[in-house]
Write a protein that holds these residues in place. Structure first.
Motif, PDB file in Angstrom:
ATOM      1  N   THR A 479       0.806  -1.220   0.000  1.00 31.14           N
ATOM      2  CA  THR A 479       0.000   0.000   0.000  1.00 31.14           C
ATOM      3  C   THR A 479       0.839   1.270   0.000  1.00 31.14           C
ATOM      4  N   SER A 480       1.907   1.273   0.844  1.00 35.02           N
ATOM      5  CA  SER A 480       2.704   2.493   0.956  1.00 35.02           C
ATOM      6  C   SER A 480       4.043   2.392   0.246  1.00 35.02           C
ATOM      7  N   GLY A 481       4.502   1.165  -0.028  1.00 35.51           N
ATOM      8  CA  GLY A 481       5.756   0.984  -0.746  1.00 35.51           C
ATOM      9  C   GLY A 481       6.987   0.927   0.127  1.00 35.51           C
ATOM     10  N   ASP A 482       6.929   1.408   1.366  1.00 33.26           N
ATOM     11  CA  ASP A 482       8.109   1.410   2.242  1.00 33.26           C
ATOM     12  C   ASP A 482       7.694   0.918   3.618  1.00 33.26           C
ATOM     13  N   TYR A 483       7.819  -0.387   3.834  1.00 32.44           N
ATOM     14  CA  TYR A 483       7.390  -0.957   5.109  1.00 32.44           C
ATOM     15  C   TYR A 483       8.333  -0.604   6.251  1.00 32.44           C
ATOM     16  N   ASN A 484       9.548  -0.133   5.935  1.00 30.40           N
ATOM     17  CA  ASN A 484      10.498   0.195   6.997  1.00 30.40           C
ATOM     18  C   ASN A 484      10.047   1.375   7.840  1.00 30.40           C
ATOM     19  N   ARG A 485       9.117   2.187   7.318  1.00 35.77           N
ATOM     20  CA  ARG A 485       8.654   3.346   8.077  1.00 35.77           C
ATOM     21  C   ARG A 485       7.499   3.011   9.006  1.00 35.77           C
ATOM     22  N   ASP A 486       7.022   1.783   8.936  1.00 33.48           N
ATOM     23  CA  ASP A 486       5.933   1.381   9.818  1.00 33.48           C
ATOM     24  C   ASP A 486       6.526   0.768  11.083  1.00 33.48           C
ATOM     25  N   LEU A 487       6.433   1.492  12.184  1.00 32.20           N
ATOM     26  CA  LEU A 487       7.089   1.046  13.417  1.00 32.20           C
ATOM     27  C   LEU A 487       6.383  -0.124  14.069  1.00 32.20           C
ATOM     28  N   VAL A 488       5.113  -0.371  13.731  1.00 27.34           N
ATOM     29  CA  VAL A 488       4.434  -1.525  14.321  1.00 27.34           C
ATOM     30  C   VAL A 488       5.125  -2.810  13.890  1.00 27.34           C
ATOM     31  N   GLN A 489       5.208  -3.025  12.584  1.00 22.96           N
ATOM     32  CA  GLN A 489       5.835  -4.256  12.110  1.00 22.96           C
ATOM     33  C   GLN A 489       7.331  -4.259  12.380  1.00 22.96           C
ATOM     34  N   LYS A 490       7.953  -3.074  12.333  1.00 24.65           N
ATOM     35  CA  LYS A 490       9.404  -3.007  12.504  1.00 24.65           C
ATOM     36  C   LYS A 490       9.813  -3.335  13.938  1.00 24.65           C
ATOM     37  N   ASN A 491       9.128  -2.719  14.911  1.00 24.85           N
ATOM     38  CA  ASN A 491       9.470  -2.987  16.311  1.00 24.85           C
ATOM     39  C   ASN A 491       9.062  -4.393  16.728  1.00 24.85           C
ATOM     40  N   LEU A 492       7.947  -4.880  16.165  1.00 21.75           N
ATOM     41  CA  LEU A 492       7.552  -6.255  16.453  1.00 21.75           C
ATOM     42  C   LEU A 492       8.588  -7.223  15.891  1.00 21.75           C
ATOM     43  N   PHE A 493       9.102  -6.928  14.714  1.00 21.77           N
ATOM     44  CA  PHE A 493      10.161  -7.748  14.111  1.00 21.77           C
ATOM     45  C   PHE A 493      11.381  -7.818  15.032  1.00 21.77           C
ATOM     46  N   LEU A 494      11.803  -6.676  15.559  1.00 21.21           N
ATOM     47  CA  LEU A 494      12.967  -6.653  16.451  1.00 21.21           C
ATOM     48  C   LEU A 494      12.690  -7.417  17.742  1.00 21.21           C
ATOM     49  N   CYS A 495      11.494  -7.266  18.276  1.00 17.35           N
ATOM     50  CA  CYS A 495      11.117  -8.009  19.484  1.00 17.35           C
ATOM     51  C   CYS A 495      11.215  -9.516  19.240  1.00 17.35           C
ATOM     52  N   LEU A 496      10.665  -9.958  18.121  1.00 14.70           N
ATOM     53  CA  LEU A 496      10.644 -11.389  17.832  1.00 14.70           C
ATOM     54  C   LEU A 496      12.048 -11.936  17.598  1.00 14.70           C
ATOM     55  N   ILE A 497      12.874 -11.145  16.924  1.00 17.79           N
ATOM     56  CA  ILE A 497      14.261 -11.574  16.692  1.00 17.79           C
ATOM     57  C   ILE A 497      14.982 -11.796  18.018  1.00 17.79           C
ATOM     58  N   GLU A 498      14.906 -10.820  18.910  1.00 12.02           N
ATOM     59  CA  GLU A 498      15.601 -10.932  20.199  1.00 12.02           C
ATOM     60  C   GLU A 498      14.980 -11.997  21.085  1.00 12.02           C
ATOM     61  N   TYR A 499      13.648 -12.141  21.007  1.00 21.75           N
ATOM     62  CA  TYR A 499      12.986 -13.160  21.824  1.00 21.75           C
ATOM     63  C   TYR A 499      13.430 -14.558  21.395  1.00 21.75           C
ATOM     64  N   ARG A 500      13.513 -14.763  20.085  1.00 24.63           N
ATOM     65  CA  ARG A 500      13.979 -16.063  19.601  1.00 24.63           C
ATOM     66  C   ARG A 500      15.402 -16.347  20.072  1.00 24.63           C
ATOM     67  N   LYS A 501      16.273 -15.345  20.035  1.00 22.79           N
ATOM     68  CA  LYS A 501      17.657 -15.539  20.477  1.00 22.79           C
ATOM     69  C   LYS A 501      17.704 -15.961  21.946  1.00 22.79           C
ATOM     70  N   LEU A 502      16.837 -15.385  22.764  1.00 25.93           N
ATOM     71  CA  LEU A 502      16.865 -15.665  24.199  1.00 25.93           C
ATOM     72  C   LEU A 502      16.183 -16.991  24.528  1.00 25.93           C
ATOM     73  N   ARG A 503      15.029 -17.255  23.881  1.00 26.81           N
ATOM     74  CA  ARG A 503      14.210 -18.408  24.274  1.00 26.81           C
ATOM     75  C   ARG A 503      14.462 -19.650  23.422  1.00 26.81           C
ATOM     76  N   PHE A 504      14.584 -19.479  22.103  1.00 25.43           N
ATOM     77  CA  PHE A 504      14.765 -20.617  21.204  1.00 25.43           C
ATOM     78  C   PHE A 504      15.903 -20.336  20.231  1.00 25.43           C
ATOM     79  N   PRO A 505      17.134 -20.274  20.716  1.00 25.81           N
ATOM     80  CA  PRO A 505      18.254 -19.895  19.834  1.00 25.81           C
ATOM     81  C   PRO A 505      18.528 -20.891  18.721  1.00 25.81           C
TER      82      PRO A 505
END
Length: 759
Positions: A479-505
């Protein structure tokens, strides 16, 4: 329809003498071989460590992708496994690893894709590894009139090869070379698509004797400018770079832009990183490389001169350029070359415990709620504007309220031109944001109940949230062409990345890569899946709650038994213990061999009164514990042999050659053999349940050769054993009640005592 295949090599192959100059020929031969099998080779990959990375140009020129790796064989195996898991279009894997093939790795690929082992040795070895097929490179090339052994083999050392590395241009990977014999140069270059699968003619092109390379001197090689091609082709890569920046809204991270073009112009990333000033000098006049004011390279952007931020604007209009999903300006805000995003960077989510992620996830959920409301409000806002309502009364108050809420969260309103979005697109975005916030709050409950659910279920819930984030990213990009400016998906992505490293590396999660996408059609499926997972999770939590309550009752009454003084109180507690054990086994599928039962009941099961009515489940638990104890005791006796017991000798003397019937528990072959050997009798022991009729013992009661019934009290019902005792006595047989111990000595002592055999 043609099947698809991938080719993966490990850099470990270079530890032996290896014909690097034959790579292009091998590549094309394998491609031709697969085409004859109606299979298309879609990807070629090699894993190289730092020790072997100097050979990368050979592989790149032969059409391979190069993956840096610390452990080449392992990285190649992991890549193959992930491809067969994630890529549904991979039907066959052709691979060659280093020194040995891990059997576990081969098993993981079994059933996912056909496995073809590539051998670079001249051998007709049999398929010892159980793969579906084997390709011998020397034999394959020989079919096309090419002698693989004629290619020079280069010994490898930690410092690289003694042979000069080939020069290759940024577009080297797009060049397709024909299969040629060694010591020849290509006179006519035919692309891979020109091959005919209907002909068995040789694939060698018209060739001429190869001239010795005059640039073989190492000193002359060192003087070659590796980035000269970028200077000559500046107008070509600048045109694509400008197109990419414009498509990103006129502004994008400089590193990410050159990284994306590096696929087409190999080496552009290195040119940007190592020759920054030269790169900037060659930029098109329409592009500007702008660094952060503090000079940090991680905040460097490429702007198109038409971008609004490069145009002078009035201060009153500045806020209108900002929209929901843009972080408030900070000294180090913005996309970085290493993936951090200012104050919303990965460090914000690098916590030490699972519970610490809940506030961070809740921040993302609240932002997603606001994003959902903003989408719905934008639809109403457009309708109000079309109706020419009073702006200050009907629109401005809601605008201000949403702006204040966004500011309180540390964000502005989206950088998104809503006029370009249809009402349906806004509704789709609203539904997706709603799904994101609901999924996050559901996962917060999962984190809080971490100890109550097993890892497999926890991983499934985490994968679901990853899929939701990927869907939002896809929709925002569409829809917008640049998903990097959407902080919902971006911050959720970072949360999930770090959570996986801690819980299921060690867990591989699908759709967690930046390039992963999901079809928007998956929205309804994910909404339904969320509903099902919530119901499943509620049932699981209720199940765990009841199980823990049952465990607590068992522990409480066991503790009371250890303190009990009066027999009446002990019987009452024993009944509760039997009931709790039965519930754990029947309703919660606790195994009789569970460590829980062993630790709680191991030292007290022998004190259970005969008047306590036991269940079949409890009897199995007691039998399991006593069998383990008996095995330990038997091992001790075998280690320290002693003289035969007088009681055993007496029983053997009287009953040798007859039959005993053992009543209680489940038959155990090793126990039966031990008793039969000790007394020289035949032991009849059949599977029985507390609900079975006693009539099944009729044949044994009538048989003359049956002399004794052994009733093991801890393994059978009290009522059951009393009724059987009357029937045995009426039949003129002997009955012996065994209270503890199933070894021959314990049984013999009980028989001598109850039958008065020494009288």
């Amino acid at each position: 329809m043609s099947s698809r295949a991938i080719l993966v090599l490990s850099g470990k192959l270079l530890e032996k003498e290896f014909a690097l100059e034959a790579l292009a020929t091998v590549h094309m031969a394998i491609e031709r071989e697969l085409m004859q099998r109606d299979t298309i080779l879609t990807r070629c990959v090699v894993t190289l460590s730092n020790e072997h990375f100097a050979a990368a140009p050979y592989f790149l020129q032969a059409g391979f992708e190069v993956l840096p790796a610390d452990e080449e064989d392992l990285q190649a195996a992991v890549f193959l496994t992930s491809c067969t898991e994630v890529r549904q279009d991979v039907d066959q894997v052709v691979f060659a690893l280093g020194r040995s093939l891990p059997l576990n790795f081969l098993r993981t690929l079994n059933g996912r894709a056909n496995r073809t082992l590539l051998s670079f040795e001249s051998t007709s070895e049999t398929n010892a590894w159980g793969v579906e097929s084997l390709i011998s490179v020397p034999e394959l090339l020989a079919r096309y009139g090419v002698d693989y052994n004629a290619f020079p083999r280069v010994p490898w050392s930690s410092s690289g090869t003694a042979t000069p590395l080939p020069q290759f241009s940024p577009d080297a990977r797009s060049v397709s070379a024909p299969i040629v014999a060694p010591n020849a140069t290509v006179a006519t270059v035919a692309s891979a698509s020109a091959y005919s699968t209907d002909s068995d003619a040789s694939l060698t092109s018209t060739v001429a004797p190869r001239q010795e390379d005059p640039a073989g001197d190492v000193e002359e090689l060192c003087q070659i400018d590796p980035f000269a091609d970028f200077e000559e082709n500046a107008s070509i890569w600048n045109a694509e770079l400008e197109e990419l920046v414009v498509a990103s809204g006129g502004k994008c991270s400089a590193y990410k832009a050159v990284e994306q073009l590096d696929v087409t112009f190999a080496g552009l990333v290195d040119f940007y990183l190592h020759e920054r000033d030269r790169f900037e000098r060659l930029l098109s006049p329409s592009l500007k490389l702008i660094r952060a004011e503090n000079g940090v390279d991680a905040a460097t952007y490429l702007y198109h001169t038409s971008h609004e931020e490069l145009q002078p604007i009035a201060s009153d209009d500045a806020v209108e350029l900002l929209t929901l999903g843009s972080s408030l300006p900070t000294e180090d805000s913005g996309d970085s070359e290493n993936g951090s995003i200012g104050e919303f960077g990965a460090d914000r989510y690098a916590f030490n415990s699972l519970e610490e992620y809940i506030p961070a996830l809740e921040d993302v959920a609240r932002l997603s709620d606001l994003s959902c409301e903003q989408c719905k409000w934008q639809i109403d806002r457009k309708k109000l504007m079309e109706q020419n309502v009073n702006f200050d009364q009907s629109i401005k108050p809601t605008d201000n309220e949403m702006t204040e809420r966004a500011m309180a969260m540390g964000v502005y309103l989206w950088v998104r031109k809503f006029n370009n979005l249809t009402d349906q697109q806004l509704l789709d975005l609203a539904e997706c944001y709603k799904l994101v916030s609901e999924s996050i709050r559901f996962f917060e409950e999962v984190i809080q109940a971490n100890a109550e659910i097993n890892d497999r279920v926890h991983e499934q819930y985490l994968q679901f949230v990853v899929n939701v984030q990927c869907l939002l990213k896809t929709l925002v990009a569409q829809t917008s062409g640049d998903y990097n400016r959407d902080l919902v998906q971006k911050n959720l992505f970072l949360c999930l990345i770090e959570y996986r490293k801690l819980r299921f590396p060690r867990t591989i999660l699908h759709n967690l890569k930046r390039e992963s996408i999901l079809d928007f059609d998956q929205l309804l499926c994910l909404q339904q899946e969320l509903y099902e997972k919530k119901s499943e999770f509620e049932e699981l939590c209720e199940y765990v709650k009841k199980r823990r309550a049952c465990e607590s009752r068992l522990k409480y009454h066991v503790e009371q038994l250890r303190k009990a003084v009066k027999i009446e109180k002990a019987v009452e507690d024993w009944n509760k213990v039997v009931a709790a054990v039965t519930t754990l086994c029947k309703e919660f599928r606790e195994r009789p061999s569970s460590l829980l039962f062993r630790e709680l009941l191991g030292d007290i099961i022998g004190s259970c009164p005969e008047t306590v009515e036991i269940t079949e489940e409890y009897a199995r638990v007691v039998q399991t514990i006593e069998i383990e104890d008996a095995e330990e005791e038997a091992a001790f006796i075998e280690a320290a042999p002693r003289e035969e017991s007088k009681a055993v000798a007496r029983v053997k003397e009287i009953y040798e050659g007859t039959k005993f019937v053992f009543v209680g528990g489940s038959p155990q072959d090793h126990m039966r053999e031990r008793i039969e050997k000790a007394f020289n009798v035949e032991l009849i022991w059949t599977e029985s349940s507390h609900g079975d009729s006693l009539d099944r013992f009729g044949s044994s009661l009538r048989a003359r050769e049956v002399t004794v019934f052994l009733v093991y009290i801890p393994w059978c019902s009290h009522k059951h054993s009393e009724e059987l005792a009357q029937m045995v006595r009426q039949a003129g047989k002997e009955i012996v009640r065994l209270r503890k111990g199933t070894n021959p000595v314990s049984i013999a002592e009980a028989m001598c005592e109850q039958l008065d055999l020494f009288a």
